[in-house]
Design a protein around this motif. Structure first.
Motif, PDB file in Angstrom:
ATOM      1  N   LEU A  11       0.836  -1.209   0.000  1.00 50.25           N
ATOM      2  CA  LEU A  11       0.000   0.000   0.000  1.00 50.25           C
ATOM      3  C   LEU A  11       0.864   1.249   0.000  1.00 50.25           C
ATOM      4  O   LEU A  11       0.543   2.235  -0.673  1.00 50.25           O
ATOM      5  N   ARG A  71       3.935   1.545  -1.239  1.00 53.32           N
ATOM      6  CA  ARG A  71       4.505   1.671  -2.587  1.00 53.32           C
ATOM      7  C   ARG A  71       3.481   2.251  -3.552  1.00 53.32           C
ATOM      8  O   ARG A  71       3.779   3.140  -4.355  1.00 53.32           O
ATOM      9  N   ASP A  72       2.254   1.758  -3.475  1.00 56.38           N
ATOM     10  CA  ASP A  72       1.184   2.252  -4.323  1.00 56.38           C
ATOM     11  C   ASP A  72       0.922   3.724  -4.049  1.00 56.38           C
ATOM     12  O   ASP A  72       0.764   4.533  -4.977  1.00 56.38           O
ATOM     13  N   HIS A  73       0.934   4.111  -2.792  1.00 53.36           N
ATOM     14  CA  HIS A  73       0.719   5.499  -2.402  1.00 53.36           C
ATOM     15  C   HIS A  73       1.842   6.384  -2.952  1.00 53.36           C
ATOM     16  O   HIS A  73       1.588   7.479  -3.455  1.00 53.36           O
ATOM     17  N   GLU A 123       3.640   5.848  -5.617  1.00 52.18           N
ATOM     18  CA  GLU A 123       3.526   5.958  -7.063  1.00 52.18           C
ATOM     19  C   GLU A 123       2.446   6.955  -7.463  1.00 52.18           C
ATOM     20  O   GLU A 123       2.572   7.636  -8.472  1.00 52.18           O
TER      21      GLU A 123
END
Length: 180
Positions: free
Chosen positions: A172, A174-176, A178
């Motif tokens: 989560l 890492r996704d945030h 990006e």
């Protein structure tokens, strides 16, 4: 939804890392005491270990005392490894390295399962070593599962859950990153 401030989480991680460092120090002192007792009075140390397994007042041969000492020291070293891996989890959390923390928690979980299996096997092995010099028909072989083992199972399950939660948290994060 309100999340706790990162500083508060860092303080808690630091506190738990310090606590596990203290536990590691106590384990090291315990290991040193075991070695000192063994070197100063091997038979006394053997009687101490046999009393802990339910066979008090046994005069053991030197090989039996050394085998019991090796079994006890291996258990001590395994618990030291657990404390070391626990410190690694909180050290990584303290520095916000979630992926490393997840990996350390996974290692911790596996190590706790190893401790559980060794703990059960070591009790069986200790009884066998203690009763080895008994006459035929009086030797014993026992397998026990007690509250310490149950607590270790619960700790391993919690560490496994923690590692999975940290893996999800890292994904989560890492996704945030990006998205930003």
């Amino acid at each position: 939804m309100n999340f706790p401030a990162p500083e508060k989480l860092v303080r808690k991680a630091r506190f738990l890392k310090i606590c596990l460092s203290l536990v590691l120090g106590l384990i090291a002192m315990g290991a040193g005491a075991q070695i000192a007792y063994l070197l100063s009075d091997a038979q006394g140390f053997g009687r101490f270990l046999t009393a802990a397994t339910g066979y008090p007042d046994q005069d053991l041969r030197l090989w039996q005392v050394m085998a019991l000492a090796l079994i006890a020291m291996a258990q001590t070293l395994l618990w030291a490894a657990v404390a070391w891996r626990g410190r690694a989890v909180f050290r990584a959390l303290e520095t916000a390295e979630i992926e490393r923390s997840a990996h350390s928690a996974s290692d911790l979980s596996r190590l706790l399962w190893v401790v559980l299996v060794y703990s059960i096997m070591s009790g069986t092995l200790a009884v066998l070593v203690i009763t080895w010099h008994f006459p035929d028909g009086q030797r014993a072989l026992s397998v026990s599962f007690g509250s310490v083992h149950l607590t270790t199972v619960l700790a391993a399950l919690i560490a496994s859950f923690l590692s999975q939660a940290l893996v999800l948290g890292a994904a989560l994060w890492r996704d945030h990153q990006e998205v930003i």
